[in-house]
Structures are given as C-alpha cells and as structure tokens.
Scaffold this motif. Structure first.
Motif, PDB file in Angstrom:
ATOM      1  N   LYS A 125       4.537  77.525 -53.910  1.00  0.00           N
ATOM      2  CA  LYS A 125       3.490  77.132 -54.850  1.00  0.00           C
ATOM      3  C   LYS A 125       3.027  75.706 -54.590  1.00  0.00           C
ATOM      4  O   LYS A 125       3.682  74.929 -53.894  1.00  0.00           O
ATOM      5  N   VAL A 126       1.898  75.407 -55.159  1.00  0.00           N
ATOM      6  CA  VAL A 126       1.351  74.060 -55.079  1.00  0.00           C
ATOM      7  C   VAL A 126       2.189  73.139 -55.968  1.00  0.00           C
ATOM      8  O   VAL A 126       2.422  73.438 -57.138  1.00  0.00           O
ATOM      9  N   GLU A 127       2.641  72.011 -55.400  1.00  0.00           N
ATOM     10  CA  GLU A 127       3.512  71.092 -56.128  1.00  0.00           C
ATOM     11  C   GLU A 127       2.817  69.744 -56.321  1.00  0.00           C
ATOM     12  O   GLU A 127       2.289  69.160 -55.369  1.00  0.00           O
ATOM     13  N   PHE A 128       2.863  69.253 -57.517  1.00  0.00           N
ATOM     14  CA  PHE A 128       2.286  67.953 -57.836  1.00  0.00           C
ATOM     15  C   PHE A 128       3.092  66.842 -57.170  1.00  0.00           C
ATOM     16  O   PHE A 128       4.322  66.834 -57.208  1.00  0.00           O
ATOM     17  N   LEU A 129       2.401  65.891 -56.582  1.00  0.00           N
ATOM     18  CA  LEU A 129       3.047  64.706 -56.015  1.00  0.00           C
ATOM     19  C   LEU A 129       2.773  63.470 -56.877  1.00  0.00           C
ATOM     20  O   LEU A 129       3.702  62.803 -57.333  1.00  0.00           O
ATOM     21  N   VAL A 130       1.488  63.174 -57.076  1.00  0.00           N
ATOM     22  CA  VAL A 130       1.145  61.903 -57.709  1.00  0.00           C
ATOM     23  C   VAL A 130      -0.256  61.969 -58.284  1.00  0.00           C
ATOM     24  O   VAL A 130      -1.118  62.686 -57.778  1.00  0.00           O
ATOM     25  N   ASP A 136       8.979  60.127 -53.423  1.00  0.00           N
ATOM     26  CA  ASP A 136       9.978  59.070 -53.362  1.00  0.00           C
ATOM     27  C   ASP A 136       9.443  57.862 -52.603  1.00  0.00           C
ATOM     28  O   ASP A 136       8.236  57.758 -52.361  1.00  0.00           O
ATOM     29  N   ASP A 137      10.339  56.969 -52.222  1.00  0.00           N
ATOM     30  CA  ASP A 137       9.914  55.706 -51.604  1.00  0.00           C
ATOM     31  C   ASP A 137       9.251  55.893 -50.243  1.00  0.00           C
ATOM     32  O   ASP A 137       8.676  54.943 -49.708  1.00  0.00           O
ATOM     33  N   GLN A 138       9.375  57.083 -49.680  1.00  0.00           N
ATOM     34  CA  GLN A 138       8.721  57.334 -48.399  1.00  0.00           C
ATOM     35  C   GLN A 138       7.209  57.520 -48.550  1.00  0.00           C
ATOM     36  O   GLN A 138       6.468  57.459 -47.573  1.00  0.00           O
ATOM     37  N   PHE A 139       6.788  57.789 -49.776  1.00  0.00           N
ATOM     38  CA  PHE A 139       5.378  58.069 -50.036  1.00  0.00           C
ATOM     39  C   PHE A 139       4.704  56.871 -50.693  1.00  0.00           C
ATOM     40  O   PHE A 139       5.312  56.150 -51.484  1.00  0.00           O
ATOM     41  N   SER A 140       3.447  56.693 -50.368  1.00  0.00           N
ATOM     42  CA  SER A 140       2.642  55.712 -51.088  1.00  0.00           C
ATOM     43  C   SER A 140       1.192  56.183 -51.086  1.00  0.00           C
ATOM     44  O   SER A 140       0.785  56.971 -50.223  1.00  0.00           O
ATOM     45  N   VAL A 141       0.464  55.727 -52.075  1.00  0.00           N
ATOM     46  CA  VAL A 141      -0.952  56.051 -52.145  1.00  0.00           C
ATOM     47  C   VAL A 141      -1.741  54.762 -52.284  1.00  0.00           C
ATOM     48  O   VAL A 141      -1.241  53.755 -52.777  1.00  0.00           O
ATOM     49  N   GLU A 142      -2.996  54.874 -51.866  1.00  0.00           N
ATOM     50  CA  GLU A 142      -3.839  53.689 -51.893  1.00  0.00           C
ATOM     51  C   GLU A 142      -5.287  54.113 -52.002  1.00  0.00           C
ATOM     52  O   GLU A 142      -5.677  55.165 -51.487  1.00  0.00           O
ATOM     53  N   SER A 158       8.093  57.576 -42.995  1.00  0.00           N
ATOM     54  CA  SER A 158       8.977  58.081 -41.955  1.00  0.00           C
ATOM     55  C   SER A 158       9.129  59.581 -42.191  1.00  0.00           C
ATOM     56  O   SER A 158       9.949  60.022 -43.005  1.00  0.00           O
ATOM     57  N   THR A 159       8.322  60.352 -41.489  1.00  0.00           N
ATOM     58  CA  THR A 159       8.242  61.770 -41.790  1.00  0.00           C
ATOM     59  C   THR A 159       9.535  62.503 -41.440  1.00  0.00           C
ATOM     60  O   THR A 159      10.229  62.167 -40.469  1.00  0.00           O
ATOM     61  N   LYS A 160       9.809  63.513 -42.253  1.00  0.00           N
ATOM     62  CA  LYS A 160      10.954  64.385 -42.025  1.00  0.00           C
ATOM     63  C   LYS A 160      10.441  65.796 -41.761  1.00  0.00           C
ATOM     64  O   LYS A 160       9.293  66.124 -42.091  1.00  0.00           O
ATOM     65  N   LEU A 161      11.289  66.613 -41.181  1.00  0.00           N
ATOM     66  CA  LEU A 161      10.882  67.983 -40.894  1.00  0.00           C
ATOM     67  C   LEU A 161      10.394  68.698 -42.152  1.00  0.00           C
ATOM     68  O   LEU A 161       9.405  69.445 -42.116  1.00  0.00           O
ATOM     69  N   GLU A 162      11.064  68.424 -43.267  1.00  0.00           N
ATOM     70  CA  GLU A 162      10.727  69.112 -44.513  1.00  0.00           C
ATOM     71  C   GLU A 162       9.429  68.606 -45.160  1.00  0.00           C
ATOM     72  O   GLU A 162       9.006  69.130 -46.186  1.00  0.00           O
ATOM     73  N   ASP A 163       8.807  67.597 -44.552  1.00  0.00           N
ATOM     74  CA  ASP A 163       7.492  67.155 -45.032  1.00  0.00           C
ATOM     75  C   ASP A 163       6.378  68.056 -44.509  1.00  0.00           C
ATOM     76  O   ASP A 163       5.220  67.910 -44.916  1.00  0.00           O
TER      77      ASP A 163
END
Lengths: 110, 115
Positions: free
Chosen positions: B42-47, B62-68, B81-86
């Motif tokens: 399903k579609v998951e809310f991030l921010v 989490d701290d790996q994400f930022s928006v601007e 720093s991307t992970k496979l699960e991203d």
C-alpha cells in the motif's frame, strides 16, 4: 495507529456490470474519507470523497456509501468499463497524514 | 489542467549513495507530501510540509530522509545513504489547503531502484 483496509484484494467483473469495492476503518473519530484509483504505473487519482455527516455521495457513475455504525465504506461503480481496471484505495486523513488501505485490484472482463 | 510533476521517472542507484527526488507541486497549493509504495504494497505516508517546514512525518521518515523546498516551485526528497529496502515508488502530492479542499493531487511517481 490508524488502520484502513479492504476486504478483497482482487475483484473481477464483466463489462457493464456494477462493481462494489469495500473498505473498513478502525478510527471511529474519522470524519473524512477519500477513494483513489491507481492505474498501473501511475500515481493515485482522486475519485470521490465523503464526510462523516453523510451516508451516501454520488458522482459520475460512482457512489460512496458510509456506514459509521460498523465503520465501513464502499465504492460502487455503475456499468463498469475496461478503463475502470485499476487498484482502488480508500484513504483516511488524520491530521495532515493520509492513511491508505491495501487496495483492491479491479479487473474488468470485456 | 494543472498537475503535479516528478523527475526522474526512474532512478537507479547503488546502495549507500545519496539520491534526490524532485517534484513540482501545483502552483497555488500550500501543502506538500511524499509517499512511498513498495511493490505490491500500500501507499505509505512519509512526510507532510507546510509553510516551509515539516508538519508531520511517519516512522519511516528517519534521519536518512530530508525534504526541502529550495525555491517557489520545487519540492525535493533526499535520501542520504540509500538502502536496498528504499527501493520503491515515491509519490509526491500537493493539496490546496483551503477549508473544504482536502483532495491531494498525486504526481506520476519516481521508481527508485537501489542495487
């Protein structure tokens, strides 16, 4: 947390028949719901919304029914067409977050 | 009809690399969102973002994400720093924000593949 889900992951209907897609929610305080359609490779597209002070709302070929007693809503599509084939989500805004259900994949058989 | 646009449509990156996903919301909208959708889920809310700051974020963000919102038109999501699960589809959405207008308009998405 909030929970929004759908009863059936897949639904197949004959072209011209009516389709009914169901959704259950857990937060009895929810006062607004939206149905989205997502075609393959595309983002969700708004279909219709309903507020909790209503039981029914009609759009063009679509009707949403809200049963607050059992916390259930449904999307009815009249005279289903091949172009209606997609995944349908119900979404429940809470504050500034939108919670989406898992989706029902509707396949229209010509 | 105005629409939300996103670039690129597909991004392939190596694990550990930084990626920036770009979105141009509808011009007069006030609220902006990022969602992700892992394949088959399903579609998951991030921010959500309003008035140049984050208004809400999920546990995923989490701290790996930022928006601007670097200028008056773009809205970006950075994964440091991307992970496979991203690996997922990332959708941007915008909303007018006036009373009674709660519909979110979604972009076509960016498919992120992390190798």
């Amino acid at each position: 947390g909030e929970s929004v889900g759908l009863h059936l992951p897949t639904l197949s209907v004959q072209e011209g028949d009516n389709s009914i897609i169901n959704c259950a929610y857990s937060n009895s305080a929810s006062d607004y719901f939206i149905w989205y359609k997502q075609e393959s490779g595309k983002g969700p597209q708004f279909i219709i919304d309903i507020r909790s002070n209503m039981d029914k709302r009609q759009g063009q070929r679509v009707t949403v029914l809200l049963n607050k007693t059992v916390k259930h809503l449904s999307l009815q599509i009249a005279a289903t067409q091949p172009g209606d084939s997609a995944v349908y989500f119900c979404a429940e805004p809470t504050g500034n977050q939108f919670y989406f259900g898992t989706g029902t994949s509707l396949t229209v058989i010509p | 009809e105005p629409e939300v646009t996103q670039t690129p449509s597909h991004q392939v990156t190596q694990m550990g690399q930084e990626v920036i996903l770009r979105c141009v919301p509808i011009s007069n909208h006030l609220y902006f969102y990022w969602y992700r959708q892992i394949l088959g889920q399903k579609v998951e809310f991030l921010v959500s973002f309003y008035n140049n700051e984050i208004s809400e974020k999920s546990e995923i963000f989490d701290d790996q994400f930022s928006v601007e919102r670097p200028d008056g038109s773009n809205f970006t999501l950075k994964i440091r720093s991307t992970k496979l699960e991203d690996s997922a589809m990332y959708f941007c959405a915008s909303r007018l924000g006036l009373a009674g207008y709660n519909e979110q308009f979604f972009g076509p998405g960016t498919r992120l593949t992390v190798l």
